[in-house]
Scaffold this active site. Structure first.
Site, short mmCIF file in Angstrom:
data_model
loop_
_atom_site.label_atom_id
_atom_site.label_comp_id
_atom_site.label_asym_id
_atom_site.label_seq_id
_atom_site.Cartn_x
_atom_site.Cartn_y
_atom_site.Cartn_z
N ASP A 46 -2.86 4.80 -5.65
CA ASP A 46 -1.49 4.70 -5.96
C ASP A 46 -0.93 3.47 -5.08
O ASP A 46 -1.27 3.43 -3.98
CB ASP A 46 -0.81 5.98 -5.97
CG ASP A 46 0.62 5.90 -6.54
OD1 ASP A 46 0.68 4.90 -7.54
OD2 ASP A 46 1.57 6.57 -5.89
N ASN A 96 -0.11 6.38 -17.06
CA ASN A 96 -0.13 4.78 -16.43
C ASN A 96 -0.54 3.78 -17.58
O ASN A 96 0.03 2.71 -17.82
CB ASN A 96 -0.59 4.41 -15.26
CG ASN A 96 0.05 4.98 -14.11
OD1 ASN A 96 1.20 5.14 -13.84
ND2 ASN A 96 -0.68 5.33 -13.05
#
Length: 166
Positions: A46, A96
């Site tokens: 991340d 995502n």
């Protein structure tokens, strides 16, 4: 290890920062109680876009994705050195995947494909987990082929979670 890589590593170790870090790393390795290490560790990738914006302003976001992939490979190497048998890399969630636009997603998928190919070097078993049917066919095929090439390999078992969710 190729002579060029060995020489490059030796020169890097002579640089004060490299020498200091190598000394620190060796000290930490000696202090580890190998009987108390986990059998499985996982990391969630991340912040690569944030890293790129902060550390490579004006460059494409793929710079951050590549830097993140390099750190993941470094992490795998560290896990191998200390003897952790199973590692999971969480690299792309379905959330995502759905919210990213195609211009941003294509370079990320290429970096993930390259990461899996690099990890599938025969020294470890690589397993790609997630719904690969949600990925472009060529990327999904490359991920499956790279993972299949490691069937029966010894060493660390690396799970790469791509297009996961739930």
């Amino acid at each position: 290890m190729a002579l060029g890589q060995g020489l490059k590593s030796a020169v890097k170790a002579l640089v004060p920062r490299g020498l200091i870090y190598a000394t620190y790393e060796q000290r930490l390795l000696r202090q580890l109680d190998r009987d108390r290490l986990p059998e499985h560790v996982a990391v969630l990738a991340d912040g690569n876009r944030r890293w790129a914006r902060a550390n490579a302003p004006g460059q494409e976001l793929v710079v951050g994705y590549r830097a993140g992939a390099a750190k993941l490979k470094q992490f795998i190497t560290w896990c191998e050195e200390v003897g952790i048998p199973i590692v999971t890399l969480w690299v792309l969630s379905t959330e995502n995947l759905e919210r990213s636009d195609a211009d941003e997603l294509a370079p990320l998928l290429e970096v993930i494909r390259d990461l899996v190919a690099d990890l599938a070097d025969g020294t470890r078993q690589v397993q790609v987990v997630g719904d690969l049917n949600l990925l472009p066919e060529g990327i999904a095929d490359d991920l499956r082929a790279a993972a299949a090439s490691t069937d029966g390999a010894g060493g660390t078992h690396v799970n790469v979670a791509v297009s996961y969710g739930g």
